[in-house]
Design a protein around this motif. Structure first.
Motif, PDB file in Angstrom:
ATOM      1  N   ASN A 140       0.812  -1.219   0.000  1.00 33.32           N
ATOM      2  CA  ASN A 140       0.000   0.000   0.000  1.00 33.32           C
ATOM      3  C   ASN A 140       0.845   1.268   0.000  1.00 33.32           C
ATOM      4  N   THR A 166      -4.990  -4.062  -0.976  1.00 35.71           N
ATOM      5  CA  THR A 166      -6.394  -3.871  -0.600  1.00 35.71           C
ATOM      6  C   THR A 166      -7.026  -5.183  -0.175  1.00 35.71           C
ATOM      7  N   GLU A 217      -8.691  -5.987   3.550  1.00 32.19           N
ATOM      8  CA  GLU A 217     -10.122  -6.230   3.713  1.00 32.19           C
ATOM      9  C   GLU A 217     -10.477  -7.676   4.007  1.00 32.19           C
TER      10      GLU A 217
END
Length: 423
Positions: A126, A333, A337
């Motif tokens: 990220n 991501t 999640e």
């Protein structure tokens, strides 16, 4: 800076403790001489026994400590200068100790258990500042990777594998899914329209040739008279009927268009339910891919794709870098999640590291052994002595003092038991 002795403080400390241990030996020697210089008495005898024991104990410990690093008094006494003589063996032993006692499976599991490897990886994925150099590095590797595929063996392997993979048992299922997606999106109508438009274009461009061919066919079948009278008329009528039928197909509700959809639906069902139909499709695909013309075409497509990828990979702002950056971001991501994905990744990484542990242990053992063996003997001996010499001088001091006390106690014990002590 280059001439600075970074171990100067350690060297000064070692000199002080070595001088103190030597001073105690001198004191023991002086007390021994003093005891024999005194008039004979029980006190003089006690002092002589204690001083001699302290002197012997100090000399013995001096010999033992010195023998670790060099030959005492420069004499080549066997089993002395142990560290210089056994440097390689000590290096191998140190390597085995670190590899087998420090880098153990239990220790590795304990350390990995306290680390969230997926979180570390997610933080990297990220972070655009971190992933961009990684993406650029991977992109730069693409030309080399592609060049390896140019190896003759690799190309021959691909030429054998591709037909089998594309024409395998799963080919029919893949084709069926693709056709269903085409129907669901309505794109089959665009394909049908393109086919009809292309057919009409061909008919228009070849109209005169078709008329001549039809007229010639009429002459061949009906004779010269019939061909002269009806050949051209028949050709015009046939072409007019064909064009009229093609015009009828253009509306969305035409019967031919509906029949086309029904045929596709039936073929999809057969591909999904009829093993013989699926096998026939697989054979057709394999036969097509093995055809020399198709192989040549695929080779040309691959060469163009390879050149385009290599050119793009050299561009720091090219599509290859962008795609890799996007892939990194998507993976980050996903990890952020999906808790299950994080757990699977942690378990997978731990399993990989545990599986690699035996190889890592062997490499660590060899690495440490080779590094120690490559060190300069005099330098490594000096480094070790500076770091443990202070404690070893305390061994000399303790040996001297313990010898002094033990000698006195032993004298008193023998005196009490036998009434006299032989010096």
């Amino acid at each position: 800076m280059f001439g600075m002795d970074h171990d100067a403080a350690l060297r000064a400390t070692l000199r002080r403790h070595r001088a103190f241990a030597g001073f105690l030996l001198v004191v023991m020697a002086g007390l021994t001489l003093l005891a024999y210089a005194l008039p004979p008495s029980q006190g003089a005898d006690l002092l002589a026994a204690a001083a001699k024991a302290g002197l012997v104990g100090g000399l013995a410990d001096w010999f033992a400590v010195t023998a670790l690093f060099r030959h005492p008094l420069g004499l080549p006494i066997p089993h002395t200068a142990i560290i210089p003589a056994q440097k390689e063996r000590l290096g191998r032993g140190l390597g085995r100790f670190v590899a087998n006692q420090v880098f153990t499976e239990a220790e590795l599991r304990r350390v990995l258990g306290g680390l969230d490897l997926s979180e570390i990886l997610r933080g990297f994925l990220n972070d655009p500042a971190a992933t961009r150099p990684a993406a650029q590095a991977l992109a730069r590797m693409l030309p080399r990777l592609l060049s390896t595929l140019e190896d003759g063996r690799a190309r021959r392997l691909m030429s054998r594998l591709l037909p089998r993979m594309a024409g395998g048992p799963g080919a029919a299922a893949v084709v069926a899914r693709a056709l269903r997606a085409l129907l669901a999106s309505g794109r089959h109508q665009a394909v049908f329209d393109a086919a009809i438009a292309q057919l009409k274009t061909i008919m228009l461009g070849k109209e005169e040739q078709l008329k001549s061919a039809i007229a010639a066919r009429v002459r061949d079948e009906g004779g010269a008279l019939v061909g002269w009278m009806a050949g051209a008329y028949t050709a015009r009528k046939i072409l007019a009927v064909i064009n009229a039928e093609l015009d009828k197909v253009e509306p969305a509700d035409s019967a031919l268009r509906q029949g086309f959809e029904a045929w596709i639906e039936a073929e999809i069902t057969r591909l999904e339910t009829d093993p013989a139909r699926a096998a026939a499709l697989g054979r057709a695909i394999r036969s097509a891919l093995q055809h020399p013309a198709v192989s040549h075409w695929l080779g040309d497509v691959w060469a163009r794709l390879r050149d385009a990828l290599a050119q793009d990979a050299a561009n720091p702002n090219g599509r290859s870098v962008a795609l890799l950056e996007a892939a990194f971001a998507n993976a980050g991501t996903l990890l952020a999640e999906d808790a299950a994905a994080r757990d699977h990744l942690n378990q997978g990484l731990q399993s990989i590291l545990i599986a690699l542990l035996p190889t890592a242990q062997a490499r660590i053992e060899n690495f440490i052994g080779e590094v120690v063996s490559s060190w300069n003997t005099a330098e490594i001996t000096d480094k070790i002595e500076l770091r443990v010499g202070r404690d070893l001088q305390f061994v000399r001091v303790n040996g001297t003092l313990v010898g002094f006390v033990a000698g006195g106690v032993l004298y008193l014990a023998l005196q009490a038991m036998f009434g006299r002590v032989v010096h």
